[in-house]
Design a protein around this motif. Structure first.
Motif, mmCIF file in Angstrom:
data_model
loop_
_atom_site.group_PDB
_atom_site.id
_atom_site.type_symbol
_atom_site.label_atom_id
_atom_site.label_comp_id
_atom_site.label_asym_id
_atom_site.label_seq_id
_atom_site.Cartn_x
_atom_site.Cartn_y
_atom_site.Cartn_z
ATOM 1 N N GLY A 246 -38.987 30.247 17.593
ATOM 2 C CA GLY A 246 -37.849 30.658 18.421
ATOM 3 C C GLY A 246 -37.807 32.377 18.378
ATOM 4 O O GLY A 246 -37.157 33.060 19.245
ATOM 5 N N ASP A 247 -39.172 32.678 18.776
ATOM 6 C CA ASP A 247 -38.955 33.794 18.963
ATOM 7 C C ASP A 247 -39.713 33.892 20.577
ATOM 8 O O ASP A 247 -40.029 35.003 20.913
ATOM 9 C CB ASP A 247 -40.422 34.612 18.212
ATOM 10 C CG ASP A 247 -41.528 34.226 18.366
ATOM 11 O OD1 ASP A 247 -41.830 32.639 18.488
ATOM 12 O OD2 ASP A 247 -42.615 34.702 17.160
ATOM 13 N N THR B 207 -23.623 30.001 17.919
ATOM 14 C CA THR B 207 -24.595 30.541 16.806
ATOM 15 C C THR B 207 -25.558 29.237 15.654
ATOM 16 O O THR B 207 -24.497 28.087 15.666
ATOM 17 C CB THR B 207 -23.377 31.107 15.867
ATOM 18 O OG1 THR B 207 -23.465 32.187 15.840
ATOM 19 C CG2 THR B 207 -24.574 32.083 14.315
ATOM 20 N N ALA B 208 -26.296 29.124 15.442
ATOM 21 C CA ALA B 208 -26.706 27.881 14.836
ATOM 22 C C ALA B 208 -26.835 27.744 13.920
ATOM 23 O O ALA B 208 -26.207 29.211 12.849
ATOM 24 C CB ALA B 208 -28.191 28.390 14.882
ATOM 25 N N ARG B 209 -26.630 26.538 13.102
ATOM 26 C CA ARG B 209 -25.674 26.251 11.866
ATOM 27 C C ARG B 209 -26.740 25.769 10.829
ATOM 28 O O ARG B 209 -26.530 25.070 9.715
ATOM 29 C CB ARG B 209 -24.748 26.097 11.758
ATOM 30 C CG ARG B 209 -23.614 27.517 12.055
ATOM 31 C CD ARG B 209 -21.570 27.269 11.513
ATOM 32 N NE ARG B 209 -20.567 27.623 12.795
ATOM 33 C CZ ARG B 209 -20.931 29.210 12.427
ATOM 34 N NH1 ARG B 209 -21.027 29.262 10.767
ATOM 35 N NH2 ARG B 209 -19.961 29.805 12.692
ATOM 36 N N ALA C 214 -32.946 25.404 11.931
ATOM 37 C CA ALA C 214 -33.061 26.944 13.004
ATOM 38 C C ALA C 214 -34.119 27.467 13.397
ATOM 39 O O ALA C 214 -34.145 28.143 12.211
ATOM 40 C CB ALA C 214 -31.451 27.341 13.079
ATOM 41 N N HIS D 44 -34.333 30.048 15.963
ATOM 42 C CA HIS D 44 -33.059 30.900 17.074
ATOM 43 C C HIS D 44 -31.542 30.844 15.702
ATOM 44 O O HIS D 44 -30.900 30.539 15.553
ATOM 45 C CB HIS D 44 -33.025 30.771 18.077
ATOM 46 C CG HIS D 44 -32.969 31.973 18.854
ATOM 47 N ND1 HIS D 44 -31.470 32.081 19.450
ATOM 48 C CD2 HIS D 44 -33.663 32.890 19.778
ATOM 49 C CE1 HIS D 44 -31.691 33.608 19.659
ATOM 50 N NE2 HIS D 44 -32.871 34.034 20.424
ATOM 51 N N SER D 45 -31.025 31.999 15.750
ATOM 52 C CA SER D 45 -29.591 33.118 15.883
ATOM 53 C C SER D 45 -28.889 31.917 16.300
ATOM 54 O O SER D 45 -27.671 31.983 15.619
ATOM 55 C CB SER D 45 -30.015 33.807 16.134
ATOM 56 O OG SER D 45 -29.927 34.888 17.450
ATOM 57 N N LEU D 46 -29.272 30.928 17.991
ATOM 58 C CA LEU D 46 -28.358 30.461 19.030
ATOM 59 C C LEU D 46 -28.664 28.997 18.618
ATOM 60 O O LEU D 46 -29.693 28.959 18.110
ATOM 61 C CB LEU D 46 -28.005 31.279 19.793
ATOM 62 C CG LEU D 46 -28.376 32.712 20.375
ATOM 63 C CD1 LEU D 46 -27.986 32.696 21.800
ATOM 64 C CD2 LEU D 46 -26.342 32.849 20.330
#
Length: 261
Positions: free
Chosen positions: A72-73, A129-131, A135, A137-139
Motif C-alpha cells: 500500500g505504501d 475506496t477499498a472495502r 486492503a 491501500h485506502s483506494l
C-alpha cells in the motif's frame, strides 16, 4: 454487493520499451450485459498514460487489479513474501505455475513497474475506496496474479512451457465454461457482449483476468493469500479446484494468512 452497473480495471504490468508486453482491460456491466475494452502497449511512459486514459476514460473504477507485487505504501518489497511462498508449495507448483520472488531481479523490476502503474492510477483519481478486509491501500488497488488465479480453477492443470501456461489455462477455462460461469456468479442474469474465446493476445488475456479478479474484490467474494507485504487475490472458494481445496484450508489453519470468501 455489486451495483446494477459499474466498471473495474485490470492491468498486466510490463516494462519492455520494444515489445507491447503490457495489457489493460476495463470490464463494464449494466443490468443486461457484460462487456470489456482491451489494449496492449509498450512500457514507454507515454504509451502507459495514453492507454490508461483511453481505456479507463472517466469511469469510476470500483476496483483495480495489478499483475505485480504491491504494498500500500508503494515501497520496494525486495523479499520472498508469504503469498509467493504459499503459492509455490510443491503440491501447487507441481501442477501450475507459481509466482516468482519479489527479491529476484525480475521480481524487483515487476515491483517497480507495478508501483509506477499504481501511482498513475492514484493520480488519475476516480477510484473507489477499498472495502475488502485485505486492503493494502485506502483506494481499491490490489495485487492480481492471473496464472495462479486461472490454474487454481483447473481440475486437470499441468505445467507446460513457461510462456504458454497462462494462455493454456485461459483456453481450457473458456472451453469448459468456467470463466463464463465465474462472470455469471458475480453478475447473474447478464449476457456477454463479446466472446471470451475471441481474446487472443497474451497480455490482453492477462489484463481481462485481472479485471475478473477485480470483480471479486468489488463483490467481496474471493480468496486472498498473503500478509503485510501484500495480498494476492484468487477466485471465490467455490471455484477453486478440488485438489487445491485442502491446501487453501491448510494455509488458514497454519495461521499464515487470512482467507475471505
Amino acid at each position: 454487493m455489486l451495483p446494477a452497473s459499474g466498471s473495474v480495471l485490470g492491468v498486466d504490468v510490463g516494462w519492455s520499451l520494444k515489445a507491447a508486453s503490457s495489457g489493460i482491460c476495463r470490464l463494464d456491466w449494466d443490468e443486461q450485459t457484460i462487456s470489456w475494452t482491451l489494449a496492449h502497449f509498450t512500457g514507454h511512459p507515454e504509451a502507459r498514460a495514453d492507454n490508461l486514459a483511453a481505456v479507463a476514460g472517466d469511469r469510476l473504477l470500483l476496483a483495480v487489479g495489478l499483475d505485480g507485487p504491491l504494498r500500500g505504501d508503494l515501497a520496494v518489497i525486495d523479499r520472498y513474501r508469504t503469498a509467493e511462498r504459499l503459492l509455490s508449495q510443491k503440491a501447487i507448483a507441481s501442477r501450475i505455475s507459481q509466482p516468482g520472488s519479489s527479491r529476484s531481479p525480475v521480481g524487483r523490476l515487476l515491483n517497480q513497474h507495478t508501483n509506477e502503474f499504481a501511482a498513475m492510477l492514484i493520480e488519475r483519481g476516480g477510484l473507489a475506496t477499498a472495502r475488502h478486509p485485505e486492503a493494502v491501500h485506502s483506494l481499491a488497488l490490489f495485487e492480481a496474479f492471473p496464472t495462479s488465479f486461472l490454474g487454481l480453477m483447473l481440475e486437470a492443470a499441468e505445467k507446460g512451457i513457461r510462456q504458454q501456461r497462462s494462455d493454456r489455462y485461459y483456453t481450457a477455462l473458456v472451453a469448459d465454461g468456467t470463466l463464463e460461469r465465474l462472470l455469471a456468479h458475480h453478475l447473474p442474469g447478464r449476457r456477454l457482449a463479446g466472446a471470451l474465446a475471441d481474446v487472443r493476445n497474451h497480455d490482453e488475456r492477462a489484463a481481462l483476468v485481472c479485471a475478473i479478479s477485480a470483480l471479486g474484490v468489488a463483490a467481496g467474494d474471493y480468496v486472498a493469500v498473503g500478509d503485510a507485504d501484500g495480498w494476492i487475490i484468487l477466485p471465490p472458494r467455490r471455484f477453486i479446484a478440488g485438489w487445491a481445496q485442502p491446501l487453501v484450508d491448510s494455509w488458514n489453519q497454519a495461521g499464515h494468512d487470512r482467507l475471505s470468501w
